[in-house]
Design a protein around this motif. Sequence first.
Motif, PDB file in Angstrom:
ATOM      1  N   GLN A 192       0.715   0.998 -15.410  1.00 15.14           N
ATOM      2  CA  GLN A 192       1.803   1.786 -14.837  1.00 15.14           C
ATOM      3  C   GLN A 192       1.209   3.032 -14.199  1.00 15.14           C
ATOM      4  OE1 GLN A 192       4.333   0.998 -18.733  1.00 15.14           O
ATOM      5  NE2 GLN A 192       5.557   2.133 -17.260  1.00 15.14           N
ATOM      6  N   ALA A 249       8.221  -0.974 -18.880  1.00  8.68           N
ATOM      7  CA  ALA A 249       8.439  -1.572 -17.569  1.00  8.68           C
ATOM      8  C   ALA A 249       8.072  -3.041 -17.637  1.00  8.68           C
ATOM      9  CB  ALA A 249       7.607  -0.863 -16.505  1.00  8.68           C
ATOM     10  N   SER A 256       4.398  -5.193 -16.825  1.00  5.97           N
ATOM     11  CA  SER A 256       3.323  -4.225 -17.003  1.00  5.97           C
ATOM     12  C   SER A 256       2.410  -4.715 -18.118  1.00  5.97           C
ATOM     13  CB  SER A 256       3.889  -2.843 -17.347  1.00  5.97           C
ATOM     14  OG  SER A 256       4.565  -2.876 -18.601  1.00  5.97           O
TER      15      SER A 256
END
Length: 851
Positions: free
Chosen positions: A781, A795, A798
């Motif tokens: 990220q 996320a 990821s």
Amino acid sequence: MNNSPVSRSQKWVSLILLFSMVLGQFAVISVTPAAATSAIPSQTKPEENPAEAVLFRTRAALRQPNDLARIEEMGAVVLDSGAEWALLLVTSDQLETLARLRFQPQATDALESLARRPDAPAWLAPGLQPILAQAAAQQKRVNAGLVESEAAAVEMAALLNATTAEQRAALASLSSVDDDGDGLTNMEEAWWCTDPLNPNSDGDAAGYTDGEEVAALLDFTLPRSARWGYGPPFGPPNAWPDFNGSDGDPNTPACNDGDWDTIPDFAEVYVVGSRVPAESTDNDKFDDGQELFGVTYCPGAPTNCGYGSYPAGEYWNYIQATMPNWVEPPGDNLFVAAFPVPEVSVVPGSWTVERVTTITTQQGQMTQATNTYETSVTDGQSTSIANSVTWNDWEEVSESIETPILRIASPNGNPWQVGWGVVQIVGGIAGGALGCVATALVGCAASVIGGSLAVGGGIADIIEGSQPDEVQTLSGVNNYNSNININNVSSSAQAQANVVVNNNFDTQGIVNSLDGVQYAINQQGQLLARGLYDISYQISRPRYTETRTNGRSWGGSQTTTNEVYEEHTISQGEAFTTGQNWSTAWAVDSSHAADLTWTYRICNTGTDYAREVAGLTFNVYLGDDSNPIISYPAWQQFPSGKIENLFPGEKNCVEKTTTPPVELTLEQMKRIDLGEPLTIVMGDFSYGVDELFYQNATTGGVTFFIEDGVEDGDETVDMYVLPTWGVETVQDVLGRYFPMGADADGNINSLWTPEFNGTGDPAWNEHYLSDIAWWNIYLTQPDAGNTPLNQLPAAADSALLFRFNRDSDRDGYQDRVEWKYYCGRAATDPLYAYCADAHLRPEIHPQPEIV
């Protein structure tokens, strides 16, 4: 929240019509933290309606020092708490969040049922009635689409917080409504679709209560084969619920299962913490029922399954209602995706060169027809990052005063149940983030991990032709300068010591690269391919740490390439002829002097079987050539160009000898015969629809790569794909499967990782921060900055890499470096004698020397 089952009107309208409210008299048993039992006749409903209840009392598990503060941040009302539990008043949305974030809510009662208990104060039910009525009316508006569920959740939380101190005290004192005394409240029995008046709903001969079986199946630290409950014996044939009214009998109560995964929706959302609507929470090919219960509801078996999408029809010959035994843990966990990992290796000593033309040397014609070469093998991964992104002049020095965390072993051996306190240990964190030497090594990449080569000159330039000790001398690393004031060392919590660590270069990566020992498995490459961003913040406090990091970086687009390879070095003394004779050799056909063959193995090191492995190719390199001598189309050796049904495990590997052979020129034959290494690099392959499952899992989750040190002898990088949904942090996702510890601020400082030996339960190993143990964490990220994991939003798609490091003897050399340096040698090497304890003896370490 939008995915709360009580906030989705279309799902529950029909369910509300199926349940009726029946009053009755019952006995109860307490499951409150005080464990005070009672047998008071109840005036509550014998069968709770899960669609009606929106306010609850529940008990949450506390595992970390900041858990209670986090619960309060959710807006829950804390009635009482202890070291490991909290008794709460919560809304349905808060209860869902508690389950999803692994607070393990249990002993959950509908607030209305508690208030109507005969032993409750006479004023309690009338006093709570306005709150309950407002909450019910708000839920009806949500179901009718008149108000957003998020706004309703805020209003319901405000209603609970408006309760008086007297009301809260009364609710805290009441025993749970558990009419059959089986450990599940009537509310929980309604969620699980079990009988609230029968402690053994499935009637199993062993006599396990419903509560015992639910508790057993929720222990996610164990593999499916070691858990039990709600599958056999807690399940079919005599206790399988009537899911969604599928039996066609209007007289039998239906059990709502809107995502068709065999787990009742309310139990999923309020107890298990899995995802609704999603037949497979982790997005693999097994539904949640198979991974939780060990079996899923399958009307129509044994010829097909007429319930839900899984098991899929195309897999029916192999995957049926019962969870397959071949699925390796943790792939049998509904929070960890199962998928195959095909890998190809060459059988050592299988390289054969067969002469196919007349070759003449100064000693006459070569009479030997074939030669089979013994080889030594190193394998791993080479990674390069294009120069469009360059890191220069990086240096890191950490000065630490350490106040680590005391680890208290759980009395029952369950790593989820661990208490934490503070203790003083002298020293400082040895190393911090991975960095590069600042001395004339321009272009040193910050992604030298797991033995992978650095990029773009610098370190890579001094590697070739150097010995490990040379590089250590050139780089000036491993200078461990300890300035400790002995007078400061005491048992007091104020005891302090300064340790200055110049650990600005990844020695382990250098040593492994020099030795050709690049042991990181293929999955690490998938992380590298998406870009690495090193987390430089301190993972955990309390500890005073000042970290000075100098450097600069710039760049534009980034390109990363990864190669998984095996290098085979030919042993001496096996040549067709000597180097002197080869210098005079000539052949009748120098363009095709010999044929090269070898035997290779295709294995599945993943947790699930591969239905097919297709398009398999690999490249063969000779010596330092930049171009391969051949790109070998191995797929041509298999029917239809693919290997079918490749199951996990060593015993299921497929072995082949190259046919046709690789044609060698006279020069290539000579170079092989004189001992130049042969390197096999995986070119390409696909594994059909299974690859789509894997991609679906990774794009909908967070991938964790864990390099867990050398203590267990396992030097592979393990990969875990965990799902993420809703609003949660990276640390929340990690805790979905891994037990962990944290400090008072919620920063992770201890992580337990499993080791599987193929049989029995996994061994869970703790990796904790201390004065001799530190972590490197990398993630994909780019916007993470210095955000701690417990604040970094998760996320999807990821990945993170955890790399655990220790310097047990405080000599400035990581345990991994010393283990590789000594244990990687031949048993006849005198230095091999230090393999077992070099990491524990400060006087034993790789010695820098000038050559």
